[in-house]
Design an enzyme around this catalytic site. Structure first.
Site, short mmCIF file in Angstrom:
data_model
loop_
_atom_site.label_atom_id
_atom_site.label_comp_id
_atom_site.label_asym_id
_atom_site.label_seq_id
_atom_site.Cartn_x
_atom_site.Cartn_y
_atom_site.Cartn_z
N SER A 161 -76.86 -3.70 -98.12
CA SER A 161 -78.22 -3.57 -97.61
C SER A 161 -79.13 -3.20 -98.77
O SER A 161 -78.65 -2.69 -99.80
CB SER A 161 -78.29 -2.47 -96.54
N TYR A 221 -76.48 6.07 -93.79
CA TYR A 221 -76.54 4.62 -94.00
C TYR A 221 -76.70 4.30 -95.48
O TYR A 221 -76.02 3.41 -96.02
CB TYR A 221 -77.71 4.04 -93.20
#
Length: 264
Positions: free
Chosen positions: A127, A140
């Site tokens: 990501s 995350y």
């Protein structure tokens, strides 16, 4: 024509990647956590990336039906978000097990196959959060940065065996990933869902750029403009990047406080 395995292939970016691989004429094994899949565009295998036995079964399937594998796409993952003093340790354990260790298990399962073939391609979905680290996303950011680090390590470690490694780092795009938000910090989860759902980019948009990057065997595939700009700002305009992150933190804190007062 390549033999391709995509995890998390039943929805979101995984489904978009499967569709475009198939359209290009590749053989694709779609895998996901569900027991069945209703699509008719190729074989499906249940694969829970947390379960080493499922990975063993995937290796066995590829050997039996294809005699090996050319491209492994470690794409399965969930969304998390939360302030460090609100998100629970159980939530940390869950996202580490799926988003980071799921990728590790996939790489460990198929590296012996690729070494035996003296060829293979590992593509890991990380990501933009693996390159830039916005506030209120500790878990995350951490796991996605870990996927980037793992990918870079393997790009060097496995190159002598003819094995290529790439890592995908998109920013927010429209996907059902928002449905996987679950946790104690509901204010941050709501904010994350809004950013995903309001993005002008679709999973198909991202997949198109990803497949072009795979075709060129790029290590770092950043498939959208916001992610590229953020990455460049962090590298070359760090004071500007820091100010922007501080603004994001201030706005997020304000929203969280308002939500807390409204709820109680």
């Amino acid at each position: 024509m390549s033999r391709v395995l995509v995890t998390g292939g039943a929805s979101g970016l995984g489904a978009a990647l499967v569709k475009q691989f198939v359209a290009q004429g590749h053989q694709v094994l779609r895998s996901d956590i569900g027991t069945t899949y209703d699509g008719d565009d190729g074989p499906y295998l249940r694969l829970d990336v947390r379960n080493p036995a499922d990975w063993d079964a995937a290796v066995a399937w590829c050997d039996e039906h294809w005699g090996g594998l050319d491209i492994l796409v470690n794409n399965a993952g969930i969304a998390t978000g939360g302030r460090i003093d609100v998100e629970t340790l159980d939530e940390w354990d869950r996202v580490i097990d799926i988003n980071l260790m799921g990728v590790v298990r996939g790489c460990r399962a198929f590296t012996p196959v690729f070494k035996k073939q003296h060829s293979g391609y590992i593509v890991n979905t990380a990501s933009a959060a693996g390159l830039m680290h916005p506030p209120m996303m500790s878990s995350y950011n951490t796991v996605k940065a870990g996927v980037v680090a793992l990918s870079e390590t393997l790009s060097h470690e496995l190159q002598p065996f003819g094995i290529t490694t790439s890592v995908i780092c998109p920013s927010f795009f429209q996907t059902n990933l928002a449905d996987s938000f679950q946790g104690a910090d509901t204010a941050m989860s709501s904010s994350g869902k809004r950013m995903i759902e309001s993005s002008p980019r679709t999973a198909d948009d991202i997949a198109t750029v990803v497949l072009a990057g795979i075709a060129k065997r790029r290590f770092l595939i950043i498939p959208d403009r916001p992610a590229r700009l953020g990455y460049l700002a962090k590298r070359w305009a760090r004071p500007l990047y820091n100010r922007q992150m501080q603004k994001v933190a201030a706005k997020a804190h304000s929203r969280a406080e308002k939500a807390q007062h409204a709820n109680g």
